[in-house]
Design a protein around this motif. Structure first.
Motif, PDB file in Angstrom:
ATOM      1  N   SER A 170       0.853  -1.181   0.000  1.00 40.60           N
ATOM      2  CA  SER A 170       0.000   0.000   0.000  1.00 40.60           C
ATOM      3  C   SER A 170       0.892   1.234   0.000  1.00 40.60           C
ATOM      4  O   SER A 170       2.112   1.135   0.170  1.00 40.60           O
ATOM      5  CB  SER A 170      -0.878   0.009   1.250  1.00 40.60           C
ATOM      6  OG  SER A 170      -0.071   0.155   2.417  1.00 40.60           O
ATOM      7  N   SER A 187      -6.871  -8.000   0.124  1.00 46.03           N
ATOM      8  CA  SER A 187      -8.234  -8.461  -0.175  1.00 46.03           C
ATOM      9  C   SER A 187      -8.718  -9.380   0.944  1.00 46.03           C
ATOM     10  O   SER A 187      -7.965 -10.224   1.425  1.00 46.03           O
ATOM     11  CB  SER A 187      -8.264  -9.218  -1.508  1.00 46.03           C
ATOM     12  OG  SER A 187      -7.919  -8.370  -2.572  1.00 46.03           O
ATOM     13  N   SER A 207      -8.350   9.262  -2.505  1.00 43.67           N
ATOM     14  CA  SER A 207      -7.461   8.094  -2.423  1.00 43.67           C
ATOM     15  C   SER A 207      -8.074   6.968  -1.593  1.00 43.67           C
ATOM     16  O   SER A 207      -7.655   5.809  -1.707  1.00 43.67           O
ATOM     17  CB  SER A 207      -6.114   8.490  -1.816  1.00 43.67           C
ATOM     18  OG  SER A 207      -5.418   9.366  -2.660  1.00 43.67           O
ATOM     19  N   PRO A 259     -10.381   3.951  -3.984  1.00 48.31           N
ATOM     20  CA  PRO A 259      -9.805   2.691  -4.486  1.00 48.31           C
ATOM     21  C   PRO A 259      -8.907   2.003  -3.450  1.00 48.31           C
ATOM     22  O   PRO A 259      -8.144   1.118  -3.797  1.00 48.31           O
ATOM     23  CB  PRO A 259      -8.997   3.140  -5.701  1.00 48.31           C
ATOM     24  CG  PRO A 259      -8.536   4.511  -5.342  1.00 48.31           C
ATOM     25  CD  PRO A 259      -9.611   5.122  -4.487  1.00 48.31           C
ATOM     26  N   ARG A 260      -8.974   2.434  -2.197  1.00 52.23           N
ATOM     27  CA  ARG A 260      -8.185   1.863  -1.092  1.00 52.23           C
ATOM     28  C   ARG A 260      -6.674   2.010  -1.312  1.00 52.23           C
ATOM     29  O   ARG A 260      -5.903   1.090  -1.046  1.00 52.23           O
ATOM     30  CB  ARG A 260      -8.514   0.386  -0.859  1.00 52.23           C
ATOM     31  CG  ARG A 260      -9.847   0.132  -0.201  1.00 52.23           C
ATOM     32  CD  ARG A 260      -9.958  -1.315   0.235  1.00 52.23           C
ATOM     33  NE  ARG A 260      -9.176  -1.578   1.441  1.00 52.23           N
ATOM     34  CZ  ARG A 260      -8.875  -2.793   1.895  1.00 52.23           C
ATOM     35  NH1 ARG A 260      -9.268  -3.860   1.208  1.00 52.23           N
ATOM     36  NH2 ARG A 260      -8.173  -2.959   2.993  1.00 52.23           N
ATOM     37  N   LEU A 261      -6.264   3.169  -1.796  1.00 50.24           N
ATOM     38  CA  LEU A 261      -4.833   3.442  -1.785  1.00 50.24           C
ATOM     39  C   LEU A 261      -4.389   3.642  -0.340  1.00 50.24           C
ATOM     40  O   LEU A 261      -3.237   3.384   0.017  1.00 50.24           O
ATOM     41  CB  LEU A 261      -4.515   4.675  -2.641  1.00 50.24           C
ATOM     42  CG  LEU A 261      -4.907   4.567  -4.114  1.00 50.24           C
ATOM     43  CD1 LEU A 261      -4.537   5.835  -4.859  1.00 50.24           C
ATOM     44  CD2 LEU A 261      -4.246   3.357  -4.762  1.00 50.24           C
ATOM     45  N   LEU A 267      -9.450  -6.509  -4.167  1.00 51.69           N
ATOM     46  CA  LEU A 267      -8.694  -5.305  -4.530  1.00 51.69           C
ATOM     47  C   LEU A 267      -8.634  -5.098  -6.045  1.00 51.69           C
ATOM     48  O   LEU A 267      -8.783  -3.977  -6.533  1.00 51.69           O
ATOM     49  CB  LEU A 267      -7.279  -5.376  -3.957  1.00 51.69           C
ATOM     50  CG  LEU A 267      -7.075  -4.807  -2.558  1.00 51.69           C
ATOM     51  CD1 LEU A 267      -5.615  -4.993  -2.120  1.00 51.69           C
ATOM     52  CD2 LEU A 267      -7.441  -3.328  -2.514  1.00 51.69           C
ATOM     53  N   ASP A 268      -8.389  -6.174  -6.798  1.00 50.93           N
ATOM     54  CA  ASP A 268      -8.307  -6.046  -8.257  1.00 50.93           C
ATOM     55  C   ASP A 268      -9.636  -5.582  -8.841  1.00 50.93           C
ATOM     56  O   ASP A 268      -9.681  -4.736  -9.744  1.00 50.93           O
ATOM     57  CB  ASP A 268      -7.890  -7.374  -8.888  1.00 50.93           C
ATOM     58  CG  ASP A 268      -6.446  -7.728  -8.578  1.00 50.93           C
ATOM     59  OD1 ASP A 268      -5.691  -6.821  -8.179  1.00 50.93           O
ATOM     60  OD2 ASP A 268      -6.071  -8.907  -8.722  1.00 50.93           O
ATOM     61  N   ARG A 288     -10.150  -1.757  -7.828  1.00 50.81           N
ATOM     62  CA  ARG A 288      -9.301  -0.791  -8.532  1.00 50.81           C
ATOM     63  C   ARG A 288      -9.516  -0.830 -10.043  1.00 50.81           C
ATOM     64  O   ARG A 288      -9.233   0.148 -10.730  1.00 50.81           O
ATOM     65  CB  ARG A 288      -7.835  -1.054  -8.165  1.00 50.81           C
ATOM     66  CG  ARG A 288      -7.557  -0.689  -6.711  1.00 50.81           C
ATOM     67  CD  ARG A 288      -6.177  -1.049  -6.241  1.00 50.81           C
ATOM     68  NE  ARG A 288      -5.991  -0.661  -4.844  1.00 50.81           N
ATOM     69  CZ  ARG A 288      -4.944  -0.986  -4.100  1.00 50.81           C
ATOM     70  NH1 ARG A 288      -3.967  -1.718  -4.631  1.00 50.81           N
ATOM     71  NH2 ARG A 288      -4.870  -0.593  -2.844  1.00 50.81           N
ATOM     72  N   ASP A 289     -10.017  -1.955 -10.542  1.00 54.08           N
ATOM     73  CA  ASP A 289     -10.320  -2.026 -11.966  1.00 54.08           C
ATOM     74  C   ASP A 289     -11.555  -1.194 -12.302  1.00 54.08           C
ATOM     75  O   ASP A 289     -11.727  -0.748 -13.438  1.00 54.08           O
ATOM     76  CB  ASP A 289     -10.547  -3.486 -12.371  1.00 54.08           C
ATOM     77  CG  ASP A 289     -10.496  -3.672 -13.868  1.00 54.08           C
ATOM     78  OD1 ASP A 289      -9.558  -3.148 -14.495  1.00 54.08           O
ATOM     79  OD2 ASP A 289     -11.401  -4.320 -14.423  1.00 54.08           O
ATOM     80  N   VAL A 345     -12.241   1.665 -10.761  1.00 53.88           N
ATOM     81  CA  VAL A 345     -11.944   3.070 -10.479  1.00 53.88           C
ATOM     82  C   VAL A 345     -10.731   3.494 -11.315  1.00 53.88           C
ATOM     83  O   VAL A 345      -9.684   2.863 -11.270  1.00 53.88           O
ATOM     84  CB  VAL A 345     -11.633   3.284  -8.987  1.00 53.88           C
ATOM     85  CG1 VAL A 345     -11.325   4.756  -8.715  1.00 53.88           C
ATOM     86  CG2 VAL A 345     -12.798   2.817  -8.120  1.00 53.88           C
TER      87      VAL A 345
END
Length: 625
Positions: free
Chosen positions: A140, A361, A420, A423-425, A445-446, A449-450, A452
């Motif tokens: 992260s 995840s 931020s 997308p869980r940055l 997670l994938d 973020r895919d 966003v």
């Protein structure tokens, strides 16, 4: 003592962590020391076979005990030339054949050990870099902030090289030297136990000296690699900001900064090397002192006992073993120095490999996002647990799917931090962020973020063609699709084969922003975040891009962070952030009437319209009164 035990435990744990990267190179890692051991055994046999040959020649030639080596050789040559002596010739040929065979097999084993050692060490280093790189991909932003990018680069280059060299020595030299030492010492005891006791006396002295040197040198190497990080950071910062450095004529300042960082590394290295330099004189003192003792005591034993206690052939073999032990000790000295340097490197690599990402995840993660609706509920956030102040405080916000949301606020009001979290940055300290009614922490997670797409403040392009950069948004995109999004981003003049230098150094700031917007559009996300990503384009192009976004992705939720009110005044809802809190929200018309911060920003940016807007607002207020 407790600190030394902690360091030892930490190093052992580091070795266990690093050993997992050997994997497919276990076989060459085993074969290398195996062939080294065979090489050592054969080398140690050669002096013993030589002594047997000399004794056999003395017996068959009838040379009396106490005769000099030269007398023995002359007599053997005389007998072979005069009457042949077939038994003497056969004995010499037999032992000579054995010696040649041992030498050839030793050479072969040495070659094979070197080959497998090279395969194992280079493969191990390759796996270490691969494992670290893959691990970093899962980090992260918090994890990366903890190490810093310059430190991670140092660990993947300098530290891995140190560990590779150390591993090479461990599976070859570190096996050869002890084996050679043990076998040579054993053969020395077989030849003459009393003479071999000389080495037993010098070994403790050497061991104590090496331990003291190690305990003093390791702390310096721990400091050195931290200063290496600062040196790399200085270089990285200078190269990235070279245009700024030159435009402000600050080359001399940057040179001084680099010189300071370089000098710090040099000074600590000098201190460490001064300590390690004691290793060689200590080694020489012990080994050459042992050799002098062997010469003196051995000669006295031969002369006084007339070769009853020690024969000159045995002394010759004993000296051969002494030189083998000397070489073993010298190689151990090299291993010792490399080991000290790699200890700190091994710990630094293990820190990266053992680091667990703060964002992962969950089990049974949700792998489908239905729409782009977003909800912030009582969100609080700070970058570090040790930090006293919250960056975001009690944020509550609801965004419908397909809406266009504008976010505005002063510099440092945490606008980028807010988006931020989507997308869980980063993860919230408390409260929740939901997309499509599901907490973002429950998504894969994938998948999250895919769905966003972010065009960040600091736009990044990678070296390669325009086409290559665009396919980051969609690897299966056709040229027609790429050309379409380039038109929407108002940058259709670019050739898809145009080469982009690292970081987009050969394109302007506005071109870079528009290429990044096109890349995000190609992703066709459910949520699109533009973080001040049109600041380098003119207002007309900005308006055309916003119009294209509205028409091309109408169902996508669009969040626009901007400094210019013109970029967000058509948004469905505008959020004003102030000090990490939502100060106000509403449409442009609502905020221009009710919010002083928004009014001040609008008046400062739109002087031509300010008077008419002010008069209209005053008229409305008077009418209500």
């Amino acid at each position: 003592m407790r600190k030394q035990n902690t360091n030892s435990t930490g190093f052992i744990q580091s070795v266990k962590t690093l050993s997992r990267s050997i994997r497919e190179y276990k076989k060459p890692s085993i074969l290398a020391p195996l062939f080294v051991a065979m090489e050592v055994v054969l080398e140690c046999l050669i002096p013993w076979i030589m002594s047997l040959l000399l004794e056999a020649m003395r017996f068959l030639s009838g040379t009396p005990d106490g005769s000099s080596p030269s007398l023995l050789v002359k007599k053997v040559l005389f007998l072979l030339s005069s009457d042949g002596r077939p038994e003497l010739l056969l004995t010499i040929l037999f032992f000579g054949g054995v010696l040649i065979t041992c030498a050839f097999l030793s050479l072969l084993c040495g070659f094979l050990s070197g080959k497998y050692c090279a395969i194992a060490s280079s493969g191990f280093a390759k796996n270490l870099r691969k494992d670290m790189y893959y691990k970093i991909q899962d980090f992260s932003f918090s994890n990366i902030d903890k190490f810093s990018s310059s430190s991670l680069v140092t660990r993947m280059t300098t530290d891995v090289t140190n560990v590779e060299m150390s591993y090479m020595m461990v599976i070859r030299t570190a096996v050869r030297s002890p084996f050679m030492l043990i076998f040579s010492l054993t053969m020395s005891f077989i030849i003459n136990a009393k003479m071999a006791l000389i080495f037993v006396c010098t070994t403790p002295l050497l061991a104590i000296g090496l331990i003291l040197i190690m305990s003093r040198a390791i702390p310096f190497f721990n400091k050195i690699f931290k200063k290496y990080d600062k040196l790399n950071e200085s270089v990285e910062e200078n190269i990235k900001g070279m245009r700024v450095v030159k435009s402000y004529v600050r080359e001399d300042f940057e040179k001084q900064k680099f010189e300071k960082a370089s000098s710090n590394v040099k000074n600590d290295f000098t201190r460490a090397e001064k300590i390690i330099a004691l290793n060689t004189p200590l080694m020489n003192f012990c080994t050459y002192g042992s050799l002098i003792a062997i010469y003196v005591i051995g000669s006295m034993m031969i002369i006084n006992s007339k070769e009853t206690l020690l024969k000159w052939t045995e002394l010759q073999s004993f000296m051969s073993y002494s030189f083998q032990m000397l070489m073993s000790l010298m190689m151990l000295s090299m291993i010792f120095v490399t080991f000290i340097m790699s200890t700190a490197s091994a710990k630094r690599i293990a820190e990266v490999l053992n680091e667990q990402s703060t964002i992962t995840s969950p089990e049974n993660a949700v792998k489908e996002i239905k729409d782009g609706s977003i909800e912030f509920s009582n969100v609080n956030f700070k970058y570090s647990e040790k930090s006293e102040h919250l960056i975001l405080q009690d944020v509550n916000l609801k965004i419908e799917s397909g809406q266009t949301i504008g976010i505005i606020g002063s510099t440092g009001s945490s606008k980028s931090t807010l988006v931020s979290l989507i997308p869980r940055l980063y993860d919230t300290l408390s409260g929740s962020v939901k997309i499509s009614g599901v907490d973002v922490k429950d998504y894969d997670l994938d998948t999250l973020r895919d769905a966003v797409a972010m065009v960040l403040q600091k736009n990044v392009l990678f070296s390669g063609s325009v086409r290559d950069n665009m396919k980051w948004g969609n690897k299966d995109a056709t040229d027609e699709q790429i050309e379409q999004v380039l038109r929407l981003a108002q940058i259709s003049t670019f050739n898809l084969d145009k080469h982009i230098e690292q970081g987009g150094a050969n394109v302007s700031g506005g071109q870079k922003q528009r290429l990044c917007i096109a890349r995000a559009l190609l992703k066709q996300p459910k949520i699109l975040i533009l973080d001040d990503s049109t600041s380098a384009v003119d207002t007309k192009t900005d308006a055309l891009i916003r119009k294209a976004l509205k028409e091309y992705i109408p169902s996508t939720t669009k969040i626009i962070i901007a400094q210019r009110i013109a970029s967000i005044q058509d948004a469905d809802n505008i959020i004003i952030l102030d000090g990490g809190k939502i100060s106000a929200s509403g449409t442009h018309d609502e905020l221009i009437r009710t919010n002083e911060i928004y009014q001040e920003l609008f008046y400062s940016q739109n002087n031509a319209e300010s008077n008419s807007v002010k008069q209209k607002i005053l008229a409305e207020k008077e009418g209500k009164a």
